[in-house]
Design a protein around this motif. Sequence first.
Motif, PDB file in Angstrom:
ATOM      1  N   LEU A 189       0.886  -1.289  -0.009  1.00 58.62           N
ATOM      2  CA  LEU A 189      -0.023   0.061  -0.098  1.00 58.62           C
ATOM      3  C   LEU A 189       0.876   1.223  -0.024  1.00 58.62           C
ATOM      4  O   LEU A 189       1.865   1.416   0.974  1.00 58.62           O
ATOM      5  N   LEU A 190       0.686   2.076  -0.899  1.00 55.63           N
ATOM      6  CA  LEU A 190       1.559   3.464  -0.930  1.00 55.63           C
ATOM      7  C   LEU A 190       0.573   4.354  -1.308  1.00 55.63           C
ATOM      8  O   LEU A 190      -0.479   4.431  -2.007  1.00 55.63           O
ATOM      9  N   LYS A 191       1.123   5.496  -0.967  1.00 58.50           N
ATOM     10  CA  LYS A 191       0.442   6.822  -1.177  1.00 58.50           C
ATOM     11  C   LYS A 191       0.881   7.566  -2.531  1.00 58.50           C
ATOM     12  O   LYS A 191       2.039   7.167  -2.837  1.00 58.50           O
ATOM     13  N   PRO A 192       0.041   8.162  -3.136  1.00 58.44           N
ATOM     14  CA  PRO A 192       0.638   8.989  -4.364  1.00 58.44           C
ATOM     15  C   PRO A 192       1.911   9.532  -4.138  1.00 58.44           C
ATOM     16  O   PRO A 192       2.152  10.383  -3.184  1.00 58.44           O
ATOM     17  N   SER A 193       2.776   9.459  -5.130  1.00 63.32           N
ATOM     18  CA  SER A 193       4.254  10.186  -4.915  1.00 63.32           C
ATOM     19  C   SER A 193       5.380   9.391  -4.356  1.00 63.32           C
ATOM     20  O   SER A 193       6.617   9.706  -4.521  1.00 63.32           O
ATOM     21  N   GLU A 194       5.091   8.629  -3.670  1.00 68.87           N
ATOM     22  CA  GLU A 194       5.831   7.550  -2.906  1.00 68.87           C
ATOM     23  C   GLU A 194       6.746   6.637  -3.905  1.00 68.87           C
ATOM     24  O   GLU A 194       6.065   6.690  -5.557  1.00 68.87           O
ATOM     25  N   THR A 195       7.519   5.989  -3.763  1.00 65.25           N
ATOM     26  CA  THR A 195       8.384   5.108  -4.538  1.00 65.25           C
ATOM     27  C   THR A 195       7.854   3.484  -4.065  1.00 65.25           C
ATOM     28  O   THR A 195       8.073   3.165  -2.949  1.00 65.25           O
ATOM     29  N   LEU A 196       7.596   2.950  -5.073  1.00 63.90           N
ATOM     30  CA  LEU A 196       7.320   1.315  -5.012  1.00 63.90           C
ATOM     31  C   LEU A 196       8.523   0.679  -4.881  1.00 63.90           C
ATOM     32  O   LEU A 196       9.523   0.789  -5.780  1.00 63.90           O
ATOM     33  N   SER A 197       8.620  -0.391  -4.121  1.00 65.88           N
ATOM     34  CA  SER A 197       9.998  -1.329  -4.068  1.00 65.88           C
ATOM     35  C   SER A 197       9.380  -2.667  -3.872  1.00 65.88           C
ATOM     36  O   SER A 197       8.933  -2.963  -2.665  1.00 65.88           O
ATOM     37  N   LEU A 198      10.003  -3.393  -4.709  1.00 69.23           N
ATOM     38  CA  LEU A 198       9.659  -4.926  -4.443  1.00 69.23           C
ATOM     39  C   LEU A 198      11.098  -5.606  -4.965  1.00 69.23           C
ATOM     40  O   LEU A 198      12.031  -5.199  -5.491  1.00 69.23           O
ATOM     41  N   THR A 199      11.377  -6.670  -4.276  1.00 70.30           N
ATOM     42  CA  THR A 199      12.402  -7.675  -4.272  1.00 70.30           C
ATOM     43  C   THR A 199      12.051  -9.243  -4.723  1.00 70.30           C
ATOM     44  O   THR A 199      10.863  -9.501  -4.244  1.00 70.30           O
ATOM     45  N   CYS A 200      12.764  -9.662  -5.628  1.00 68.78           N
ATOM     46  CA  CYS A 200      12.409 -10.937  -6.127  1.00 68.78           C
ATOM     47  C   CYS A 200      13.802 -11.809  -5.670  1.00 68.78           C
ATOM     48  O   CYS A 200      14.815 -11.435  -6.237  1.00 68.78           O
ATOM     49  N   ALA A 201      13.530 -12.882  -4.933  1.00 66.20           N
ATOM     50  CA  ALA A 201      14.657 -14.010  -4.674  1.00 66.20           C
ATOM     51  C   ALA A 201      14.466 -15.078  -5.378  1.00 66.20           C
ATOM     52  O   ALA A 201      13.394 -15.780  -5.692  1.00 66.20           O
ATOM     53  N   VAL A 202      15.637 -15.492  -5.902  1.00 66.53           N
ATOM     54  CA  VAL A 202      15.593 -16.764  -6.855  1.00 66.53           C
ATOM     55  C   VAL A 202      16.217 -17.951  -5.911  1.00 66.53           C
ATOM     56  O   VAL A 202      17.365 -17.884  -5.510  1.00 66.53           O
ATOM     57  N   TYR A 203      15.516 -19.069  -5.814  1.00 70.69           N
ATOM     58  CA  TYR A 203      15.892 -20.475  -5.127  1.00 70.69           C
ATOM     59  C   TYR A 203      15.905 -21.460  -6.038  1.00 70.69           C
ATOM     60  O   TYR A 203      15.077 -21.773  -6.827  1.00 70.69           O
ATOM     61  N   GLY A 204      16.883 -22.377  -5.655  1.00 74.95           N
ATOM     62  CA  GLY A 204      16.829 -23.390  -6.345  1.00 74.95           C
ATOM     63  C   GLY A 204      17.519 -23.595  -7.914  1.00 74.95           C
ATOM     64  O   GLY A 204      17.522 -24.656  -8.659  1.00 74.95           O
ATOM     65  N   GLY A 205      18.303 -22.557  -8.235  1.00 74.45           N
ATOM     66  CA  GLY A 205      18.666 -22.544  -9.541  1.00 74.45           C
ATOM     67  C   GLY A 205      19.834 -21.475  -9.827  1.00 74.45           C
ATOM     68  O   GLY A 205      20.020 -20.641  -8.779  1.00 74.45           O
ATOM     69  N   SER A 206      20.456 -21.586 -10.836  1.00 75.35           N
ATOM     70  CA  SER A 206      21.505 -20.444 -11.241  1.00 75.35           C
ATOM     71  C   SER A 206      20.871 -19.089 -11.505  1.00 75.35           C
ATOM     72  O   SER A 206      19.843 -18.966 -11.980  1.00 75.35           O
ATOM     73  N   PHE A 207      21.605 -18.111 -10.882  1.00 80.67           N
ATOM     74  CA  PHE A 207      21.253 -16.913 -11.336  1.00 80.67           C
ATOM     75  C   PHE A 207      21.644 -16.089 -12.547  1.00 80.67           C
ATOM     76  O   PHE A 207      21.179 -15.372 -13.189  1.00 80.67           O
ATOM     77  N   SER A 208      22.893 -16.561 -12.673  1.00 78.18           N
ATOM     78  CA  SER A 208      23.696 -15.972 -14.073  1.00 78.18           C
ATOM     79  C   SER A 208      23.220 -16.818 -15.329  1.00 78.18           C
ATOM     80  O   SER A 208      22.744 -17.838 -14.950  1.00 78.18           O
ATOM     81  N   GLY A 209      23.625 -16.166 -16.290  1.00 83.70           N
ATOM     82  CA  GLY A 209      23.048 -16.609 -17.582  1.00 83.70           C
ATOM     83  C   GLY A 209      21.547 -16.404 -17.933  1.00 83.70           C
ATOM     84  O   GLY A 209      21.083 -17.100 -19.135  1.00 83.70           O
ATOM     85  N   TYR A 210      20.810 -15.758 -17.144  1.00 84.58           N
ATOM     86  CA  TYR A 210      19.426 -15.418 -17.496  1.00 84.58           C
ATOM     87  C   TYR A 210      19.116 -13.942 -17.560  1.00 84.58           C
ATOM     88  O   TYR A 210      19.920 -13.224 -16.855  1.00 84.58           O
TER      89      TYR A 210
END
Lengths: 124, 108
Positions: free
Chosen positions: A11-32
Amino acid sequence: QVQLQQWGAGLLKPSETLSLTCAVYGGSFSGYYWSWIRQPPGKGLEWIGEINHSGSTNYNPSLKSRVTISVDTSKNQFSLKLSSVTAADTAVYYCARELRLRLGELLSHYMDVWGKGTTVTVSS
Amino acid sequence: SSELTQDPAVSVALGQTVRITCQGDSLRSYYASWYQQKPGQAPVLVIYGKNNRPSGIPDRFSGSSSGNTASLTITGAQAEDEADYYCNSRDSSGNHEGFGGGTKLTVL
């Protein structure tokens, strides 16, 4: 089996900054490439942007001035920041893994693993 | 705006065959990928490349491409296939991804 777990403020108010993070589990991170996609209520999918493990990014031109996607390879995570949000940014936000291959005569880009989605509401 | 065009809605009788199409100039250089999305769920990849199905996707789903048009065909549609379907491809510049507007499939 690769899984993506995403989190961030819902939940954000107008003018604020949205911030999301995604974590990768169970596989390689590089190469994609790793993408962010959003879906406003009752509407279709909109690609926001992408990043690879080296930090190379591409952004949707319609959002480019407000979007920053970053990567933390030490944690196998990538993040989305969207500044100066308005009600039009209310959507479900997804992270996804993107593969790039030549399959046959043409190139193929496709997103084979998706996060469950995070609902972000912008309201005063 | 998306460079990929899909029909907004398509219907098919149970057990019959349905084709969902996606048009765009970028499809002359890139294969479309196809995603199934059911209400309240994340999209699921069903077709990629020339005609490739991820593990777990039934073989009644197939893909094809000709010129600037990509097609997703469901042969023998089932009730559980009722969903929204989106095509996706790199855009003509090669620098951005794009999605079609989506096709709502109704199984009658």
